[in-house]
Enzyme design. Structure first.
Site, PDB file in Angstrom:
ATOM      1  N   ASP A 179       0.940  -1.069  -0.050  1.00 20.78           N
ATOM      2  CA  ASP A 179      -0.139   0.166  -0.043  1.00 20.78           C
ATOM      3  C   ASP A 179       0.918   1.219  -0.187  1.00 20.78           C
ATOM      4  OD1 ASP A 179      -1.888   2.141   0.543  1.00 20.78           O
ATOM      5  OD2 ASP A 179      -3.058   0.755   1.831  1.00 20.78           O
ATOM      6  N   GLY A 227      -1.858  -3.793  -2.747  1.00 19.18           N
ATOM      7  CA  GLY A 227      -1.835  -2.480  -2.411  1.00 19.18           C
ATOM      8  C   GLY A 227      -2.917  -2.040  -1.643  1.00 19.18           C
ATOM      9  N   HIS A 228      -3.278  -0.857  -1.935  1.00 19.03           N
ATOM     10  CA  HIS A 228      -4.460  -0.224  -0.967  1.00 19.03           C
ATOM     11  C   HIS A 228      -5.865  -0.858  -0.807  1.00 19.03           C
ATOM     12  CE1 HIS A 228      -6.074   3.122   1.252  1.00 19.03           C
ATOM     13  NE2 HIS A 228      -6.886   3.438   0.510  1.00 19.03           N
ATOM     14  N   TRP A 229      -6.263  -1.492  -2.030  1.00 20.75           N
ATOM     15  CA  TRP A 229      -7.518  -2.130  -2.199  1.00 20.75           C
ATOM     16  C   TRP A 229      -7.578  -3.544  -1.900  1.00 20.75           C
ATOM     17  CZ3 TRP A 229     -10.935   1.706  -1.794  1.00 20.75           C
ATOM     18  CH2 TRP A 229     -10.578   2.837  -2.143  1.00 20.75           C
TER      19      TRP A 229
END
Length: 82
Positions: A27, A54-56
């Site tokens: 992320d 990552g972020h999702w």
């Protein structure tokens, strides 16, 4: 300039509700170490870092996300039913 700037670390220790942080190790928006610190400060929290995400994480690693979320929600349901 590309990271989130809100810092609630001084308050998370007051959260008593069960919490699960499922965070991608890659992320670049929110530092995964922030989830580790938040979970450590809360009395009933756990942090899980997923490689290759990552972020999702709920989109990038849906099956791994659900594998963590399912048992967490079942535990809450079981505790609520007691």
């Amino acid at each position: 300039p590309w990271r989130m700037r809100n810092d609630l670390s001084g308050r998370v220790g007051r959260i008593r509700a069960p919490a699960l942080f499922v965070h991608g190790r890659q992320d670049r928006l929110v530092d995964p170490r922030d989830s580790l610190r938040a979970a450590a400060a809360m009395p009933d929290a756990r942090a899980v870092l997923l490689d290759g995400c990552g972020h999702w994480v709920q989109i990038e690693a849906r099956d791994r996300f659900l594998a963590e979320l399912g048992p967490f929600l079942r535990r809450i349901d079981d505790e609520h039913d007691r």
